[in-house]
Scaffold this motif. Structure first.
Motif, PDB file in Angstrom:
ATOM      1  N   ARG A  37      -0.268   0.817  -3.728  1.00  0.00           N
ATOM      2  CA  ARG A  37      -0.028   2.267  -3.723  1.00  0.00           C
ATOM      3  C   ARG A  37      -0.592   2.853  -2.432  1.00  0.00           C
ATOM      4  O   ARG A  37      -1.777   3.197  -2.365  1.00  0.00           O
ATOM      5  N   PRO A  38       0.215   2.973  -1.401  1.00  0.00           N
ATOM      6  CA  PRO A  38      -0.290   3.461  -0.108  1.00  0.00           C
ATOM      7  C   PRO A  38      -0.677   4.938  -0.176  1.00  0.00           C
ATOM      8  O   PRO A  38      -0.165   5.702  -0.996  1.00  0.00           O
ATOM      9  N   VAL A  39      -1.573   5.308   0.715  1.00  0.00           N
ATOM     10  CA  VAL A  39      -1.961   6.720   0.849  1.00  0.00           C
ATOM     11  C   VAL A  39      -0.898   7.424   1.681  1.00  0.00           C
ATOM     12  O   VAL A  39      -0.633   7.039   2.825  1.00  0.00           O
ATOM     13  N   ALA A  51      -2.183   3.050   8.788  1.00  0.00           N
ATOM     14  CA  ALA A  51      -1.408   2.077   9.555  1.00  0.00           C
ATOM     15  C   ALA A  51      -2.023   0.692   9.373  1.00  0.00           C
ATOM     16  O   ALA A  51      -3.224   0.516   9.624  1.00  0.00           O
ATOM     17  N   PRO A  52      -1.245  -0.286   8.936  1.00  0.00           N
ATOM     18  CA  PRO A  52      -1.822  -1.598   8.579  1.00  0.00           C
ATOM     19  C   PRO A  52      -2.670  -2.230   9.672  1.00  0.00           C
ATOM     20  O   PRO A  52      -3.747  -2.764   9.381  1.00  0.00           O
ATOM     21  N   THR A  97      -8.658  -2.043   0.596  1.00  0.00           N
ATOM     22  CA  THR A  97      -8.751  -0.704   1.189  1.00  0.00           C
ATOM     23  C   THR A  97      -7.469  -0.407   1.955  1.00  0.00           C
ATOM     24  O   THR A  97      -7.214  -1.027   2.987  1.00  0.00           O
ATOM     25  N   PRO A  98      -6.643   0.535   1.482  1.00  0.00           N
ATOM     26  CA  PRO A  98      -5.376   0.821   2.156  1.00  0.00           C
ATOM     27  C   PRO A  98      -5.460   1.865   3.264  1.00  0.00           C
ATOM     28  O   PRO A  98      -4.512   2.018   4.045  1.00  0.00           O
ATOM     29  N   ALA A  99      -6.576   2.603   3.339  1.00  0.00           N
ATOM     30  CA  ALA A  99      -6.675   3.666   4.349  1.00  0.00           C
ATOM     31  C   ALA A  99      -8.139   3.987   4.619  1.00  0.00           C
ATOM     32  O   ALA A  99      -9.017   3.673   3.805  1.00  0.00           O
ATOM     33  N   TYR A 100      -8.372   4.591   5.777  1.00  0.00           N
ATOM     34  CA  TYR A 100      -9.718   5.032   6.154  1.00  0.00           C
ATOM     35  C   TYR A 100      -9.651   6.453   6.688  1.00  0.00           C
ATOM     36  O   TYR A 100      -8.632   6.875   7.267  1.00  0.00           O
TER      37      TYR A 100
END
Length: 216
Positions: free
Chosen positions: A9-11, A34-35, A122-125
């Protein structure tokens, strides 16, 4: 939230844009899902976490603040709470103690085994920075971070600070320099956190507000 986030589930970009409104100029907000950039920050966060965890004085600062087991958390609801399924049983069995949290001991190994997959998921920071590094700027960044946390919660997101790479002690110098170069935007990175959709968890233990207020 110190839990693995849902990597399926991406942000969404809209969420990062909403969070950016919580930080006022001249302070700056940064965020990415961004990956490639997430992978670089994730690797830095893990190296910095390991450096803190293997630097005895820095690690003991955290160990001294640990409240181990549900009863200890209830008696002193501050610091680092270690309780919940699996952890309460390990505390009761004597596997998790302050002494056991030192490198090479069973509790330490349990901690590493929990943190590695958590930080990986962790998909985002998000991060904040200031033009300089004055005490006033640091305090303003703290207020920004509270607003970011509340806004993230309002969007159904979880936010977990991973500030090890921003600590200023000799063993962390290499990671600190890398974090500033990667994220500083020409200023000083003040806060860094992992962002994503986490599982439902109960409220964090807190002291009653009346016990934290000093009468005039």
């Amino acid at each position: 939230m110190k839990r693995p986030y849902d990597m399926a589930r991406p942000v969404p970009p809209e969420a990062l844009a909403d969070l950016a409104t919580q930080v006022a100029a001249p302070r700056r907000f940064g965020g990415t899902s961004a990956p490639d950039q997430v992978a670089a920050i994730r690797a830095l966060a893990w190296r910095a976490w390991r450096t803190e965890a293997t630097t005895e004085a820095a690690h003991l600062e955290s160990v001294d603040l640990m409240r181990m087991g549900r009863d200890a958390v209830a008696a002193q609801p501050d610091g680092i709470s270690i309780y919940g399924p699996g952890l309460d049983e390990a505390v009761a069995a004597g596997q998790i103690t302050r002494e056991a949290m030192l490198p090479g001991r069973p509790g330490y190994d349990i901690m590493v085994a929990r943190y590695a997959p958590m930080l990986e998921a962790t998909p985002a920071y998000v991060w904040t920075s200031t033009p300089g590094n004055s005490r006033a700027e640091a305090l303003a960044s703290g207020r920004d971070w509270l607003r970011l946390n509340l806004a993230a919660t309002g969007l159904g997101l979880s936010l977990h600070p991973v500030s090890q790479a921003l600590q200023e002690f000799p063993a962390m110098a290499e990671h600190y320099a890398e974090a500033q170069a990667m994220l500083g935007q020409g200023g000083t990175v003040q806060m860094l956190g992992r962002l994503g959709y986490g599982p439902a968890v109960p409220p964090t233990p807190r002291w009653p507000a009346a016990t934290r207020i000093r009468p005039a």
